[in-house]
Design a protein around this motif. Structure first.
Motif, PDB file in Angstrom:
ATOM      1  N   ARG A  57     103.087   9.621  -4.662  1.00  0.00           N
ATOM      2  CA  ARG A  57     104.493   9.271  -4.931  1.00  0.00           C
ATOM      3  C   ARG A  57     104.868   9.639  -6.365  1.00  0.00           C
ATOM      4  O   ARG A  57     105.943  10.179  -6.631  1.00  0.00           O
ATOM      5  N   GLN A  58     103.959   9.348  -7.297  1.00  0.00           N
ATOM      6  CA  GLN A  58     104.188   9.663  -8.708  1.00  0.00           C
ATOM      7  C   GLN A  58     104.323  11.178  -8.903  1.00  0.00           C
ATOM      8  O   GLN A  58     105.179  11.643  -9.660  1.00  0.00           O
ATOM      9  N   VAL A  60     105.351  13.432  -6.712  1.00  0.00           N
ATOM     10  CA  VAL A  60     106.639  13.896  -6.178  1.00  0.00           C
ATOM     11  C   VAL A  60     107.728  13.673  -7.222  1.00  0.00           C
ATOM     12  O   VAL A  60     108.530  14.578  -7.504  1.00  0.00           O
ATOM     13  N   ARG A  61     107.765  12.500  -7.829  1.00  0.00           N
ATOM     14  CA  ARG A  61     108.787  12.221  -8.864  1.00  0.00           C
ATOM     15  C   ARG A  61     108.597  13.107 -10.095  1.00  0.00           C
ATOM     16  O   ARG A  61     109.567  13.649 -10.639  1.00  0.00           O
ATOM     17  N   ARG A  62     107.341  13.261 -10.537  1.00  0.00           N
ATOM     18  CA  ARG A  62     107.055  14.051 -11.741  1.00  0.00           C
ATOM     19  C   ARG A  62     107.465  15.513 -11.563  1.00  0.00           C
ATOM     20  O   ARG A  62     108.138  16.097 -12.418  1.00  0.00           O
ATOM     21  N   TYR A  63     107.068  16.118 -10.439  1.00  0.00           N
ATOM     22  CA  TYR A  63     107.375  17.537 -10.261  1.00  0.00           C
ATOM     23  C   TYR A  63     108.844  17.769  -9.924  1.00  0.00           C
ATOM     24  O   TYR A  63     109.375  18.841 -10.208  1.00  0.00           O
ATOM     25  N   ARG A  64     109.535  16.784  -9.389  1.00  0.00           N
ATOM     26  CA  ARG A  64     110.991  16.888  -9.215  1.00  0.00           C
ATOM     27  C   ARG A  64     111.657  16.942 -10.588  1.00  0.00           C
ATOM     28  O   ARG A  64     112.590  17.709 -10.817  1.00  0.00           O
ATOM     29  N   ARG A  65     111.172  16.112 -11.537  1.00  0.00           N
ATOM     30  CA  ARG A  65     111.732  16.138 -12.903  1.00  0.00           C
ATOM     31  C   ARG A  65     111.377  17.445 -13.612  1.00  0.00           C
ATOM     32  O   ARG A  65     112.215  18.032 -14.293  1.00  0.00           O
ATOM     33  N   ASP A  84     107.488   7.665   7.795  1.00  0.00           N
ATOM     34  CA  ASP A  84     108.739   7.038   7.342  1.00  0.00           C
ATOM     35  C   ASP A  84     108.762   6.880   5.830  1.00  0.00           C
ATOM     36  O   ASP A  84     109.755   7.195   5.169  1.00  0.00           O
ATOM     37  N   GLU A  85     107.661   6.384   5.273  1.00  0.00           N
ATOM     38  CA  GLU A  85     107.569   6.200   3.823  1.00  0.00           C
ATOM     39  C   GLU A  85     107.658   7.546   3.104  1.00  0.00           C
ATOM     40  O   GLU A  85     108.342   7.679   2.091  1.00  0.00           O
ATOM     41  N   SER A  86     106.998   8.565   3.644  1.00  0.00           N
ATOM     42  CA  SER A  86     107.023   9.891   3.018  1.00  0.00           C
ATOM     43  C   SER A  86     108.412  10.504   3.102  1.00  0.00           C
ATOM     44  O   SER A  86     108.890  11.115   2.142  1.00  0.00           O
ATOM     45  N   GLY A  87     109.058  10.330   4.238  1.00  0.00           N
ATOM     46  CA  GLY A  87     110.407  10.858   4.397  1.00  0.00           C
ATOM     47  C   GLY A  87     111.419  10.176   3.497  1.00  0.00           C
ATOM     48  O   GLY A  87     112.445  10.752   3.154  1.00  0.00           O
ATOM     49  N   ALA A  88     111.106   8.947   3.091  1.00  0.00           N
ATOM     50  CA  ALA A  88     112.011   8.202   2.215  1.00  0.00           C
ATOM     51  C   ALA A  88     111.899   8.610   0.747  1.00  0.00           C
ATOM     52  O   ALA A  88     112.722   8.212  -0.067  1.00  0.00           O
ATOM     53  N   LEU A  89     110.883   9.410   0.394  1.00  0.00           N
ATOM     54  CA  LEU A  89     110.732   9.864  -0.989  1.00  0.00           C
ATOM     55  C   LEU A  89     111.822  10.889  -1.291  1.00  0.00           C
ATOM     56  O   LEU A  89     111.773  12.028  -0.821  1.00  0.00           O
ATOM     57  N   ALA A  90     112.799  10.487  -2.068  1.00  0.00           N
ATOM     58  CA  ALA A  90     113.962  11.332  -2.327  1.00  0.00           C
ATOM     59  C   ALA A  90     113.611  12.628  -3.050  1.00  0.00           C
ATOM     60  O   ALA A  90     114.326  13.617  -2.938  1.00  0.00           O
ATOM     61  N   GLY A  91     112.510  12.648  -3.783  1.00  0.00           N
ATOM     62  CA  GLY A  91     112.153  13.850  -4.540  1.00  0.00           C
ATOM     63  C   GLY A  91     111.601  14.986  -3.691  1.00  0.00           C
ATOM     64  O   GLY A  91     111.549  16.130  -4.136  1.00  0.00           O
ATOM     65  N   ALA A  92     111.187  14.696  -2.465  1.00  0.00           N
ATOM     66  CA  ALA A  92     110.622  15.731  -1.597  1.00  0.00           C
ATOM     67  C   ALA A  92     111.730  16.366  -0.761  1.00  0.00           C
ATOM     68  O   ALA A  92     112.445  15.680  -0.034  1.00  0.00           O
ATOM     69  N   ASP A  93     111.863  17.677  -0.872  1.00  0.00           N
ATOM     70  CA  ASP A  93     112.862  18.401  -0.085  1.00  0.00           C
ATOM     71  C   ASP A  93     112.350  18.682   1.327  1.00  0.00           C
ATOM     72  O   ASP A  93     113.123  18.740   2.273  1.00  0.00           O
ATOM     73  N   THR A 114     119.897  26.546   3.577  1.00  0.00           N
ATOM     74  CA  THR A 114     120.876  25.486   3.815  1.00  0.00           C
ATOM     75  C   THR A 114     120.903  24.415   2.737  1.00  0.00           C
ATOM     76  O   THR A 114     121.891  23.706   2.607  1.00  0.00           O
ATOM     77  N   GLY A 115     119.809  24.234   2.005  1.00  0.00           N
ATOM     78  CA  GLY A 115     119.705  23.165   1.026  1.00  0.00           C
ATOM     79  C   GLY A 115     119.439  21.804   1.651  1.00  0.00           C
ATOM     80  O   GLY A 115     119.358  20.796   0.942  1.00  0.00           O
ATOM     81  N   ALA A 116     119.295  21.762   2.964  1.00  0.00           N
ATOM     82  CA  ALA A 116     119.081  20.486   3.659  1.00  0.00           C
ATOM     83  C   ALA A 116     117.622  20.048   3.552  1.00  0.00           C
ATOM     84  O   ALA A 116     116.716  20.888   3.502  1.00  0.00           O
ATOM     85  N   ARG A 117     117.418  18.736   3.512  1.00  0.00           N
ATOM     86  CA  ARG A 117     116.055  18.187   3.547  1.00  0.00           C
ATOM     87  C   ARG A 117     115.479  18.441   4.935  1.00  0.00           C
ATOM     88  O   ARG A 117     116.179  18.333   5.937  1.00  0.00           O
ATOM     89  N   ILE A 118     114.190  18.729   4.966  1.00  0.00           N
ATOM     90  CA  ILE A 118     113.501  18.967   6.233  1.00  0.00           C
ATOM     91  C   ILE A 118     112.334  17.996   6.315  1.00  0.00           C
ATOM     92  O   ILE A 118     111.449  18.018   5.452  1.00  0.00           O
TER      93      ILE A 118
END
Length: 184
Positions: A57-58, A60-65, A84-93, A114-118
């Motif tokens: 989780r850390q 995903v946030r770090r590399y998004r920044r 479900d938990e992984s899909g909820a991580l906003a930093g992962a496209d 498309t820029g959409a989350r998958i």
């Protein structure tokens, strides 16, 4: 296009990351160099412990920044075990499970278009046959020495758990250790 990678976990994860790297290179991507911002960053996760989940989780946030313009891909054991938990991580496209590595390039291209989350995590089925995906078959290097392949085959033939081999059986029967080792 440049791709960066981060791998947590076992040798299987390391192998799968290498297979993904090779598949991306075949599709025209190049590994991002040191200090070079990638266009796509793949995090191959582990979920053996709560600590490994926290690190994922850390990451995903770090590399998004660090790489705000890059497509961040979360794959591996964490999405497979906790979709479900992984899909909820906003930093992962893009979120893909272990069974979905063959969809990686298509998912990256779809996200770029498309820029959409998958989020695509296919559940494992009980007693599903091991076939290895295209990535596995294309990059598998099985050991030439059949003695090194035996533990893998034992696990594949006994999905409920490996039968004890001669060494394990010898440990249970102290007097039979010499006979069991002689058969190996």
């Amino acid at each position: 296009m440049k791709a960066g990678f981060l791998t947590y976990g076992c040798k299987v994860n390391q192998y799968e990351t290498q297979a993904m790297r090779e598949a991306l290179c075949e599709a025209g991507y190049a590994p991002a160099g040191d200090g070079e911002a990638p266009d796509v960053f793949i995090i191959n996760s582990c979920t053996v412990t709560a600590e490994s989940d926290r690190k994922t989780r850390q990451a995903v946030r770090r590399y998004r920044r660090l790489y705000p313009a890059a497509a961040i891909v979360l794959t591996g054991c964490m999405p497979q075990a906790f979709p479900d938990e992984s899909g909820a991580l906003a930093g992962a496209d893009i979120v893909l499970g272990n069974r979905d590595h063959t969809k990686l390039i298509g998912a990256i291209e779809a996200h770029r278009a498309t820029g959409a989350r998958i989020i695509d995590v296919t559940a494992h089925e009980r007693f599903e046959p091991f076939g290895g995906g295209r990535l596995f078959r294309a990059h598998a290097r099985l050991p030439e020495d059949p003695r090194r392949l035996r533990p893998v085959l034992r696990l594949l033939h006994h999905p409920e758990g490996a039968r004890p081999g001669p060494l394990e059986a010898a440990r249970r029967d102290q007097g039979g250790a010499v006979k069991a080792l002689a058969k190996v």
